[in-house]
Design a protein around this motif. Structure first.
Motif, PDB file in Angstrom:
ATOM      1  N   THR A  55     -11.719   7.773   5.563  1.00 27.45           N
ATOM      2  CA  THR A  55     -10.639   8.767   5.499  1.00 27.45           C
ATOM      3  C   THR A  55     -11.142  10.162   5.177  1.00 27.45           C
ATOM      4  O   THR A  55     -10.339  11.092   5.067  1.00 27.45           O
ATOM      5  CB  THR A  55      -9.595   8.370   4.440  1.00 27.45           C
ATOM      6  N   LEU A  56     -12.449  10.347   5.006  1.00 26.90           N
ATOM      7  CA  LEU A  56     -12.971  11.647   4.570  1.00 26.90           C
ATOM      8  C   LEU A  56     -12.758  12.726   5.618  1.00 26.90           C
ATOM      9  O   LEU A  56     -12.786  12.484   6.820  1.00 26.90           O
ATOM     10  CB  LEU A  56     -14.468  11.532   4.255  1.00 26.90           C
ATOM     11  N   GLY A  57     -12.577  13.946   5.139  1.00 28.48           N
ATOM     12  CA  GLY A  57     -12.454  15.098   6.023  1.00 28.48           C
ATOM     13  C   GLY A  57     -12.683  16.388   5.256  1.00 28.48           C
ATOM     14  O   GLY A  57     -12.615  16.427   4.021  1.00 28.48           O
ATOM     15  N   LEU A  58     -12.990  17.462   5.988  1.00 30.41           N
ATOM     16  CA  LEU A  58     -13.150  18.780   5.385  1.00 30.41           C
ATOM     17  C   LEU A  58     -11.801  19.482   5.389  1.00 30.41           C
ATOM     18  O   LEU A  58     -11.118  19.543   6.416  1.00 30.41           O
ATOM     19  CB  LEU A  58     -14.179  19.608   6.149  1.00 30.41           C
ATOM     20  N   TYR A  59     -11.420  20.038   4.243  1.00 30.37           N
ATOM     21  CA  TYR A  59     -10.145  20.733   4.096  1.00 30.37           C
ATOM     22  C   TYR A  59     -10.382  22.155   3.587  1.00 30.37           C
ATOM     23  O   TYR A  59     -11.327  22.409   2.830  1.00 30.37           O
ATOM     24  CB  TYR A  59      -9.235  20.002   3.103  1.00 30.37           C
ATOM     25  N   ARG A  60      -9.533  23.073   4.019  1.00 31.54           N
ATOM     26  CA  ARG A  60      -9.571  24.462   3.556  1.00 31.54           C
ATOM     27  C   ARG A  60      -8.270  24.773   2.831  1.00 31.54           C
ATOM     28  O   ARG A  60      -7.191  24.389   3.269  1.00 31.54           O
ATOM     29  CB  ARG A  60      -9.753  25.416   4.735  1.00 31.54           C
ATOM     30  N   TRP A  61      -8.391  25.498   1.712  1.00 27.50           N
ATOM     31  CA  TRP A  61      -7.220  25.820   0.902  1.00 27.50           C
ATOM     32  C   TRP A  61      -6.443  26.959   1.547  1.00 27.50           C
ATOM     33  O   TRP A  61      -6.970  28.044   1.787  1.00 27.50           O
ATOM     34  CB  TRP A  61      -7.633  26.202  -0.508  1.00 27.50           C
ATOM     35  N   ASN A  62      -5.155  26.706   1.872  1.00 19.50           N
ATOM     36  CA  ASN A  62      -4.256  27.724   2.395  1.00 19.50           C
ATOM     37  C   ASN A  62      -3.573  28.392   1.221  1.00 19.50           C
ATOM     38  O   ASN A  62      -2.682  27.815   0.596  1.00 19.50           O
ATOM     39  CB  ASN A  62      -3.231  27.083   3.335  1.00 19.50           C
ATOM     40  N   GLU A  63      -3.997  29.602   0.912  1.00 13.98           N
ATOM     41  CA  GLU A  63      -3.505  30.306  -0.269  1.00 13.98           C
ATOM     42  C   GLU A  63      -2.028  30.662  -0.138  1.00 13.98           C
ATOM     43  O   GLU A  63      -1.302  30.691  -1.131  1.00 13.98           O
ATOM     44  CB  GLU A  63      -4.319  31.579  -0.494  1.00 13.98           C
TER      45      GLU A  63
END
Length: 292
Positions: A55-63
């Motif tokens: 289930t791993l993935g790269l995520y970016r924080w949407n401020e």
């Protein structure tokens, strides 16, 4: 500049349904990147915690929205314990996974987390379009008499998908995929090649999107996006992993669609499409149609 940790206080980056996997950091620079950057993350299996590796993935924080967003164009390699992603924006990033929990009888009055084996199967049918037109089970929406499947569009085998090649028009190919009742993630992998008559190196005029859509027609996660600014005349392999736990037990649409503006056509060729869906071994509900 690479800075370990997040640019906000502890706990702010917590999000229901996602678990951190030991890789949280911020990337910054004096100016935005002028081209896509390749980011490689290496992890240790003892860092996974409650998150199954699949289930791993790269995520970016949407401020703005204050949420973690899964990044498209991500390749997951379980054997090498690494994730490779193409990013075009900087900011706060994290390696996240989707934990699941099983519950023992209420008499125990205590939630217990139980390890179960995760299995993954390719649920995309005719991903190489090798049956030729009309390409069942694919359904097509295109100009009259255009089958969208051509031998000249192939990367491998005898047939491939050809989107675009017309002005002021949208082409779409899609097929229905039934998710198992405990589905966790779906990983879309495909090859694409783009050619265009557009001359601008900075402005997007034409775009293709590849991904999964829910019953309402909304994208599940962020679809793969290939514009007239992408690499030209070269086959490129792209992978997108999305969390489908909220669609578990439902049908989603594997959708490949393109849109051209009023001038200077762009074409997209697509081939070798797979959608690997992962779920607990006991959560498929019925035998999966695997690796079709």
């Amino acid at each position: 500049t690479y800075t370990p940790g997040l640019p906000f206080g502890s706990g702010k980056g917590d999000q229901p349904g996602l678990a951190h996997v030991g890789r949280v950091f911020t990337l910054s620079a004096d100016a935005p990147p002028q081209r896509a950057l390749t980011l490689t993350l290496i992890y240790e299996e003892d860092e996974l915690g409650p998150a199954p590796e699949a289930t791993l993935g790269l995520y970016r924080w949407n401020e703005v929205e204050q949420v973690w967003e899964a990044q498209p164009n991500t390749h997951f390699d379980a054997e090498a314990n690494q994730i490779v992603a193409q990013i075009d924006r900087l900011g706060a990033f994290a390696l996240l996974g989707t934990p699941w929990r099983a519950y023992l009888p209420m008499a125990l009055r205590e939630e217990q987390q139980i390890d179960r084996p995760i299995t993954c199967h390719n649920l995309a049918a005719n991903g190489g379009f090798e049956s030729g037109p009309p390409g069942v089970p694919w359904q097509m929406r295109a100009a009259s008499n255009d089958p969208l499947i051509y031998q000249s569009a192939r990367r491998s085998g005898a047939w491939g998908l050809w989107l675009g090649a017309r002005t002021t028009y949208t082409d779409t190919a899609w097929q229905r995929i039934e998710l198992p009742r405990q589905a966790l993630t779906a990983t879309l992998t495909l090859w694409w090649r783009m050619s265009t008559n557009e001359t601008s190196a900075t402005t997007v005029y034409d775009v293709a999107r590849f991904g999964l859509q829910n019953a309402a027609g909304g994208w599940v996660g962020t679809p793969i996006s290939v514009t007239n600014l992408a690499t030209r005349n070269t086959w490129v392999s792209t992978t997108l992993q999305v969390n489908v736990s909220t669609q578990a037990g439902q049908a989603v649409s594997l959708t490949l669609t393109s849109s051209n503006d009023y001038s200077k056509i762009t074409s997209w060729f697509v081939d070798d499409v797979t959608v690997n869906v992962c779920a607990p071994q006991s959560g498929w509900g019925r035998p999966a149609s695997v690796d079709r």
